[in-house]
Write a protein that holds these residues in place. Structure first.
Motif, PDB file in Angstrom:
ATOM      1  N   LEU A  70      34.427  89.520  42.235  1.00 23.30           N
ATOM      2  CA  LEU A  70      33.180  88.822  42.545  1.00 23.30           C
ATOM      3  C   LEU A  70      33.429  87.407  43.071  1.00 23.30           C
ATOM      4  CD1 LEU A  70      30.868  90.015  39.628  1.00 23.30           C
ATOM      5  CD2 LEU A  70      31.209  91.033  41.877  1.00 23.30           C
ATOM      6  N   ALA A  71      34.585  87.209  43.701  1.00 22.32           N
ATOM      7  CA  ALA A  71      34.893  85.936  44.351  1.00 22.32           C
ATOM      8  C   ALA A  71      34.249  85.939  45.732  1.00 22.32           C
ATOM      9  CB  ALA A  71      36.404  85.761  44.475  1.00 22.32           C
ATOM     10  N   CYS A  72      33.795  84.790  46.168  1.00 21.09           N
ATOM     11  CA  CYS A  72      33.181  84.647  47.480  1.00 21.09           C
ATOM     12  C   CYS A  72      34.231  84.060  48.430  1.00 21.09           C
ATOM     13  CB  CYS A  72      31.958  83.734  47.371  1.00 21.09           C
ATOM     14  SG  CYS A  72      31.017  83.602  48.903  1.00 21.09           S
ATOM     15  N   VAL A  73      34.642  84.845  49.434  1.00 21.49           N
ATOM     16  CA  VAL A  73      35.700  84.424  50.360  1.00 21.49           C
ATOM     17  C   VAL A  73      35.250  84.672  51.799  1.00 21.49           C
ATOM     18  CG1 VAL A  73      37.555  84.852  48.692  1.00 21.49           C
ATOM     19  CG2 VAL A  73      36.827  86.689  50.226  1.00 21.49           C
ATOM     20  N   HIS A  74      36.004  84.147  52.752  1.00 23.54           N
ATOM     21  CA  HIS A  74      35.662  84.325  54.170  1.00 23.54           C
ATOM     22  C   HIS A  74      35.965  85.730  54.678  1.00 23.54           C
ATOM     23  CE1 HIS A  74      34.411  80.261  55.176  1.00 23.54           C
ATOM     24  NE2 HIS A  74      35.372  79.827  54.374  1.00 23.54           N
ATOM     25  N   PHE A  75      37.068  86.324  54.215  1.00 25.93           N
ATOM     26  CA  PHE A  75      37.490  87.632  54.707  1.00 25.93           C
ATOM     27  C   PHE A  75      37.937  88.490  53.527  1.00 25.93           C
ATOM     28  CE2 PHE A  75      38.540  84.487  57.974  1.00 25.93           C
ATOM     29  CZ  PHE A  75      37.723  84.946  59.006  1.00 25.93           C
ATOM     30  N   PRO A  76      37.782  89.817  53.629  1.00 24.42           N
ATOM     31  CA  PRO A  76      38.165  90.697  52.517  1.00 24.42           C
ATOM     32  C   PRO A  76      39.614  90.537  52.068  1.00 24.42           C
ATOM     33  CG  PRO A  76      36.895  91.914  54.135  1.00 24.42           C
ATOM     34  CD  PRO A  76      37.150  90.557  54.725  1.00 24.42           C
ATOM     35  N   HIS A  77      40.532  90.282  52.996  1.00 28.31           N
ATOM     36  CA  HIS A  77      41.937  90.170  52.585  1.00 28.31           C
ATOM     37  C   HIS A  77      42.222  88.835  51.880  1.00 28.31           C
ATOM     38  CE1 HIS A  77      41.866  88.466  56.678  1.00 28.31           C
ATOM     39  NE2 HIS A  77      42.889  87.707  56.273  1.00 28.31           N
ATOM     40  N   HIS A  78      41.243  87.960  51.799  1.00 29.48           N
ATOM     41  CA  HIS A  78      41.402  86.717  51.045  1.00 29.48           C
ATOM     42  C   HIS A  78      41.017  86.873  49.575  1.00 29.48           C
ATOM     43  CE1 HIS A  78      41.031  83.982  54.848  1.00 29.48           C
ATOM     44  NE2 HIS A  78      42.169  84.663  54.802  1.00 29.48           N
ATOM     45  N   CYS A  79      40.519  88.037  49.196  1.00 30.64           N
ATOM     46  CA  CYS A  79      40.127  88.269  47.802  1.00 30.64           C
ATOM     47  C   CYS A  79      41.326  88.073  46.880  1.00 30.64           C
ATOM     48  CB  CYS A  79      39.584  89.681  47.616  1.00 30.64           C
ATOM     49  SG  CYS A  79      37.973  89.945  48.356  1.00 30.64           S
ATOM     50  N   PRO A  80      41.135  87.366  45.781  1.00 31.70           N
ATOM     51  CA  PRO A  80      42.239  87.191  44.831  1.00 31.70           C
ATOM     52  C   PRO A  80      42.422  88.439  43.969  1.00 31.70           C
ATOM     53  CG  PRO A  80      40.274  86.140  43.986  1.00 31.70           C
ATOM     54  CD  PRO A  80      39.920  86.657  45.356  1.00 31.70           C
ATOM     55  N   CYS A  81      43.571  88.545  43.379  1.00 32.50           N
ATOM     56  CA  CYS A  81      43.802  89.615  42.402  1.00 32.50           C
ATOM     57  C   CYS A  81      43.096  89.237  41.105  1.00 32.50           C
ATOM     58  CB  CYS A  81      45.299  89.792  42.143  1.00 32.50           C
ATOM     59  SG  CYS A  81      46.197  90.414  43.575  1.00 32.50           S
ATOM     60  N   ALA A  82      42.571  90.219  40.427  1.00 28.93           N
ATOM     61  CA  ALA A  82      41.854  89.965  39.179  1.00 28.93           C
ATOM     62  C   ALA A  82      42.769  89.386  38.107  1.00 28.93           C
ATOM     63  CB  ALA A  82      41.206  91.251  38.679  1.00 28.93           C
ATOM     64  N   TRP A  83      44.020  89.781  38.085  1.00 24.93           N
ATOM     65  CA  TRP A  83      44.962  89.352  37.054  1.00 24.93           C
ATOM     66  C   TRP A  83      46.143  88.661  37.727  1.00 24.93           C
ATOM     67  CZ3 TRP A  83      42.327  89.796  32.837  1.00 24.93           C
ATOM     68  CH2 TRP A  83      41.381  90.803  32.735  1.00 24.93           C
ATOM     69  N   SER A  84      45.890  87.523  38.346  1.00 27.39           N
ATOM     70  CA  SER A  84      46.900  86.854  39.165  1.00 27.39           C
ATOM     71  C   SER A  84      48.177  86.484  38.400  1.00 27.39           C
ATOM     72  CB  SER A  84      46.311  85.611  39.823  1.00 27.39           C
ATOM     73  OG  SER A  84      45.836  84.712  38.843  1.00 27.39           O
ATOM     74  N   ASN A  85      48.107  86.343  37.098  1.00 27.79           N
ATOM     75  CA  ASN A  85      49.320  86.060  36.320  1.00 27.79           C
ATOM     76  C   ASN A  85      50.232  87.277  36.223  1.00 27.79           C
ATOM     77  OD1 ASN A  85      48.515  83.458  35.867  1.00 27.79           O
ATOM     78  ND2 ASN A  85      47.711  83.849  33.827  1.00 27.79           N
ATOM     79  N   HIS A  86      49.656  88.471  36.439  1.00 29.99           N
ATOM     80  CA  HIS A  86      50.415  89.707  36.253  1.00 29.99           C
ATOM     81  C   HIS A  86      50.514  90.543  37.527  1.00 29.99           C
ATOM     82  CE1 HIS A  86      50.236  88.830  31.998  1.00 29.99           C
ATOM     83  NE2 HIS A  86      48.952  88.660  32.127  1.00 29.99           N
ATOM     84  N   GLU A  87      49.846  90.110  38.593  1.00 28.52           N
ATOM     85  CA  GLU A  87      49.833  90.886  39.827  1.00 28.52           C
ATOM     86  C   GLU A  87      50.211  90.011  41.024  1.00 28.52           C
ATOM     87  OE1 GLU A  87      46.243  94.067  39.035  1.00 28.52           O
ATOM     88  OE2 GLU A  87      45.694  92.066  39.728  1.00 28.52           O
ATOM     89  N   GLU A  88      50.788  90.662  42.015  1.00 23.50           N
ATOM     90  CA  GLU A  88      51.066  89.998  43.291  1.00 23.50           C
ATOM     91  C   GLU A  88      50.155  90.619  44.335  1.00 23.50           C
ATOM     92  OE1 GLU A  88      55.127  89.311  44.593  1.00 23.50           O
ATOM     93  OE2 GLU A  88      55.778  89.873  42.566  1.00 23.50           O
ATOM     94  N   LYS A  89      49.654  89.791  45.239  1.00 22.20           N
ATOM     95  CA  LYS A  89      48.764  90.263  46.297  1.00 22.20           C
ATOM     96  C   LYS A  89      49.571  90.473  47.573  1.00 22.20           C
ATOM     97  CE  LYS A  89      45.875  87.709  48.847  1.00 22.20           C
ATOM     98  NZ  LYS A  89      44.740  86.866  49.209  1.00 22.20           N
ATOM     99  N   PHE A  90      49.300  91.599  48.233  1.00 25.63           N
ATOM    100  CA  PHE A  90      49.930  91.906  49.510  1.00 25.63           C
ATOM    101  C   PHE A  90      48.833  92.248  50.505  1.00 25.63           C
ATOM    102  CE2 PHE A  90      53.126  92.769  46.340  1.00 25.63           C
ATOM    103  CZ  PHE A  90      54.239  92.133  46.870  1.00 25.63           C
ATOM    104  N   ALA A  93      47.447  96.013  56.803  1.00 27.61           N
ATOM    105  CA  ALA A  93      46.847  96.025  58.139  1.00 27.61           C
ATOM    106  C   ALA A  93      45.327  96.112  58.043  1.00 27.61           C
ATOM    107  CB  ALA A  93      47.391  97.205  58.931  1.00 27.61           C
ATOM    108  N   GLU A  94      44.669  95.709  59.087  1.00 24.76           N
ATOM    109  CA  GLU A  94      43.220  95.811  59.226  1.00 24.76           C
ATOM    110  C   GLU A  94      42.465  95.036  58.147  1.00 24.76           C
ATOM    111  OE1 GLU A  94      42.123  99.914  59.563  1.00 24.76           O
ATOM    112  OE2 GLU A  94      43.780 100.328  60.917  1.00 24.76           O
TER     113      GLU A  94
END
Length: 122
Positions: A70-90, A93-94
């Protein structure tokens, strides 16, 4: 004799009051009226999609609202991971992204697994 009777009556009343207080306490603890048992029941409720939907619909965002955080970002690929301490975001494409559990002890292990998956080796 009278003081013995008074003392005996006082001791008997004290014992009755103590027993009533003790068993009243246990009755409250084990009969479902205990606060801790009620609190535990509330923590173990099944998933409620309607509750999430209300929260999603009530969120205000003039850009892109990430469905999982439920984060508000400019683009879908900018969404953060829900558990950023335990997950890496990659970012994929598209404009898509995935969140991968860090896992293991080696630095970059999640990135290596994502690369193997891209190559079809995992």
């Amino acid at each position: 004799m009278r003081s013995t009777f008074s003392s005996l009556a006082l001791v008997l009343l004290t014992l009755v009051a103590a027993a009533q207080a003790q068993f009243g306490f246990f009755e409250q603890m084990f009969s479902g009226g205990g606060g801790q048992q009620e609190q535990q029941r509330q923590q173990n409720v099944p998933s409620d999609a309607a509750g999430y939907r209300r929260q999603y619909d009530g969120s205000h965002c003039d850009k892109y609202l990430c469905p999982d955080t439920l984060a508000c970002v400019h683009f879908p690929h900018h969404c953060p991971c829900a558990w950023s301490n335990h997950e890496e975001k990659f970012e994929l494409a598209e404009g898509h992204r995935i969140c991968v559990s860090r896992g293991g002890f080696a630095e970059g292990e999640a990135a290596r697994k994502v690369q193997l998956a891209r190559q079809g080796k995992l």
